[in-house]
Design an enzyme around this catalytic site. Structure first.
Site, short mmCIF file in Angstrom:
data_model
loop_
_atom_site.label_atom_id
_atom_site.label_comp_id
_atom_site.label_asym_id
_atom_site.label_seq_id
_atom_site.Cartn_x
_atom_site.Cartn_y
_atom_site.Cartn_z
N SER A 165 0.83 -1.21 0.00
CA SER A 165 0.00 0.00 0.00
C SER A 165 0.86 1.26 0.00
O SER A 165 1.92 1.30 0.61
CB SER A 165 -0.89 0.00 1.24
OG SER A 165 -1.47 1.28 1.43
N TYR B 284 -1.88 6.11 -5.42
CA TYR B 284 -2.91 7.03 -5.91
C TYR B 284 -2.21 8.13 -6.67
O TYR B 284 -1.04 8.42 -6.42
CB TYR B 284 -3.68 7.67 -4.74
CG TYR B 284 -4.44 6.69 -3.89
CD1 TYR B 284 -5.70 6.23 -4.27
CD2 TYR B 284 -3.92 6.24 -2.68
CE1 TYR B 284 -6.40 5.34 -3.47
CE2 TYR B 284 -4.61 5.35 -1.88
CZ TYR B 284 -5.85 4.90 -2.28
OH TYR B 284 -6.54 4.02 -1.49
N LYS C 9 -6.75 -0.45 -10.54
CA LYS C 9 -7.55 -1.07 -9.48
C LYS C 9 -8.73 -0.18 -9.10
O LYS C 9 -8.56 1.01 -8.83
CB LYS C 9 -6.68 -1.32 -8.25
CG LYS C 9 -7.44 -1.85 -7.03
CD LYS C 9 -6.48 -2.20 -5.90
CE LYS C 9 -7.19 -2.73 -4.67
NZ LYS C 9 -7.81 -1.69 -3.84
N THR D 216 -4.70 2.88 -8.00
CA THR D 216 -6.06 2.78 -7.47
C THR D 216 -6.84 4.02 -7.90
O THR D 216 -6.40 5.15 -7.68
CB THR D 216 -6.02 2.66 -5.94
OG1 THR D 216 -5.26 1.51 -5.59
CG2 THR D 216 -7.43 2.52 -5.37
N HIS E 193 -12.97 -1.62 -3.40
CA HIS E 193 -12.18 -1.23 -2.23
C HIS E 193 -12.73 -1.90 -0.96
O HIS E 193 -12.65 -1.35 0.14
CB HIS E 193 -12.23 0.30 -2.08
CG HIS E 193 -10.92 0.93 -1.67
ND1 HIS E 193 -10.13 1.63 -2.54
CD2 HIS E 193 -10.28 0.98 -0.48
CE1 HIS E 193 -9.07 2.10 -1.90
NE2 HIS E 193 -9.13 1.71 -0.64
C1 FNR Z 1 -7.83 -1.45 2.01
N1 FNR Z 1 -7.81 -1.30 0.62
C2 FNR Z 1 -6.86 -0.49 0.04
N2 FNR Z 1 -6.77 -0.39 -1.32
C3 FNR Z 1 -5.83 0.38 -1.90
O1 FNR Z 1 -5.78 0.46 -3.13
N3 FNR Z 1 -4.94 1.07 -1.13
C4 FNR Z 1 -4.95 1.01 0.23
O2 FNR Z 1 -4.12 1.63 0.90
C5 FNR Z 1 -5.95 0.23 0.85
N4 FNR Z 1 -6.03 0.15 2.21
C6 FNR Z 1 -6.93 -0.71 2.81
C7 FNR Z 1 -6.91 -0.86 4.19
C8 FNR Z 1 -7.75 -1.79 4.79
C9 FNR Z 1 -7.70 -1.98 6.28
C10 FNR Z 1 -8.65 -2.56 3.99
C11 FNR Z 1 -9.56 -3.58 4.63
C12 FNR Z 1 -8.67 -2.37 2.63
C13 FNR Z 1 -8.71 -2.11 -0.24
C14 FNR Z 1 -8.09 -3.47 -0.55
O3 FNR Z 1 -7.01 -3.35 -1.43
C15 FNR Z 1 -9.11 -4.42 -1.21
O4 FNR Z 1 -9.69 -3.79 -2.33
C16 FNR Z 1 -10.20 -4.88 -0.26
O5 FNR Z 1 -9.71 -5.06 1.04
C17 FNR Z 1 -10.81 -6.20 -0.76
O6 FNR Z 1 -11.87 -6.58 0.03
P1 FNR Z 1 -11.76 -7.62 1.26
O7 FNR Z 1 -10.86 -8.75 0.83
O8 FNR Z 1 -11.21 -6.85 2.40
O9 FNR Z 1 -13.17 -8.04 1.45
#
Ligand code: FNR
Length: 353
Positions: A108, A132, A227, A158, A251
């Protein structure tokens, strides 16, 4: 206890007990009324399998490639911010575990360790960097160049952050991270110790358009995964703009609530892309049956978000190894039941509503 013997729901329960209240809200909860958060899980369950029988499944393999990189499993680590909520070793523990089980970690932009430190603890393992487009393009460019220099294989851009979401369980709907958290990828070097994440994220550029996608590749020389796409027409435009892969994602129900579940969006994107790029999917994937359905619908790999963080909170590095192993052995079992010896045998006719 061997964490790979636990279901994701059991890891979820343990994580709920172990995370502090702020970490719990940040990791577990979603935006708005959390309709999409719940529907992501329910939508995989709504899909049913139509297994083949009497095919030789004496040797089942889950090995594949993503953008030319070999992985032992199509279960990849989604980019999730701030692994320090779950473990003092944070992303370093996740990276070591991902390497040990032969999967790929997407780091991330809001990781609590630098992309260079993460690469160093898992030498030789593949990594992609999520980012981003922030208003200050120089900042995004600097991160893209660091990603290339650290030997990462791709950038994950993203694009579902056009506005700041209101998240449940957080005061004012936004996270104020603990003051000792550092964001060495997010912040410009001069502010490397800043914890002003909200300031940084609100700098995400809402003016970004398809024309800007190519910049990530130009700055880094790396393939770009886009994404946060849930529509076939948008996916096709991303590919026209040079995307090497599309990650179907909402997300994890943390941005636009009421967004279509990813299980319901996937086939449209796969069809629109028509083999011109790889397609991945995340959101609500909790067992090997879900992975099987995603691959049968045309995804090349899946990404898991919360289950990784839950496992890290419950058992640290062992937990992350365990959850990927668990999802992979459950995938193998489901493949055998479906008459599929390799991932190429997972075809759309295996799934029905
Ligand atoms: C995320 N997600 C996310 N996506 C991204 O592009 N950059 C990020 O920094 C983050 N940070 C983040 C933190 C936390 C705590 C969560 C739970 C999610 C989204 C992540 O990449 C992904 O799309 C989702 O988590 C997928 O869904 P599930 O597996 O959590 O149900």
């Amino acid at each position: 206890m061997d964490p790979s013997e636990l279901d994701v729901s059991e890891l979820e329960q343990l994580a709920a007990e172990r995370l502090d209240p702020l970490g719990y809200s940040y990791v577990f909860r979603g935006s708005g009324d959390e309709v999409t958060l719940a529907d992501n899980v329910a939508a995989w369950q709504r899909l049913k399998l139509r297994p083949h029988v009497l095919r030789d499944v004496s040797a089942v393999t889950t090995a594949t490639t993503v953008l030319g990189t070999s992985v032992g499993t199509p279960v990849l680590v989604a980019p999730t911010a701030m692994h320090r909520f779950a473990s003092p070793d944070g992303e370093l523990a996740t990276a070591r575990a991902a390497a040990a089980v032969g999967t790929l970690m997407v780091v991330s932009m809001a990781a609590t360790f630098s992309l260079e430190e993460i690469a160093k603890v898992a030498p030789g393992a593949p990594h992609w960097q999520q980012m981003y487009m922030v208003r200050d393009r120089g900042l995004t460019r600097a991160l893209a160049e660091r990603t290339r220099d650290a030997g990462y294989q791709a950038i994950v851009a993203t694009v579902d952050g056009a506005a700041v979401p209101l998240r449940r369980g957080l005061e004012g709907g936004v996270l104020v991270p603990p003051p000792d958290f550092r964001f060495p990828n997010l912040a410009p070097p001069a502010l490397a110790d800043s914890s002003d994440l909200i300031g940084m994220i609100s700098e995400t550029d809402p003016a970004m358009s398809f024309d800007d996608l190519a910049s990530f590749g130009e700055w880094s020389g790396l393939p770009v995964v886009v994404k946060g796409v849930v529509r076939g027409d948008d996916a096709a435009r991303c590919v026209d703009a040079g995307a090497a892969a599309i990650a179907v994602s909402n997300h994890g129900g943390r941005q636009l609530d009421g967004c279509v579940a990813t299980a319901d969006a996937l086939a449209d994107v796969v069809d629109a892309v028509g083999g011109r790029a790889e397609v991945y999917v995340d959101g609500g994937i909790r067992n090997g049956r879900d992975v099987t359905k995603a691959l049968a619908l045309g995804a090349r790999a899946v990404m898991v978000g919360r289950p990784i963080v839950w496992a890290l909170a419950a058992f640290g590095e062992d937990g992350v190894r365990g959850v990927v192993r668990r999802l992979t052995t459950d995938l193998e079992r489901t493949m055998a039941f479906c008459g599929a010896a390799s991932l190429d045998d997972l075809t759309r006719d295996l799934v029905t509503r």
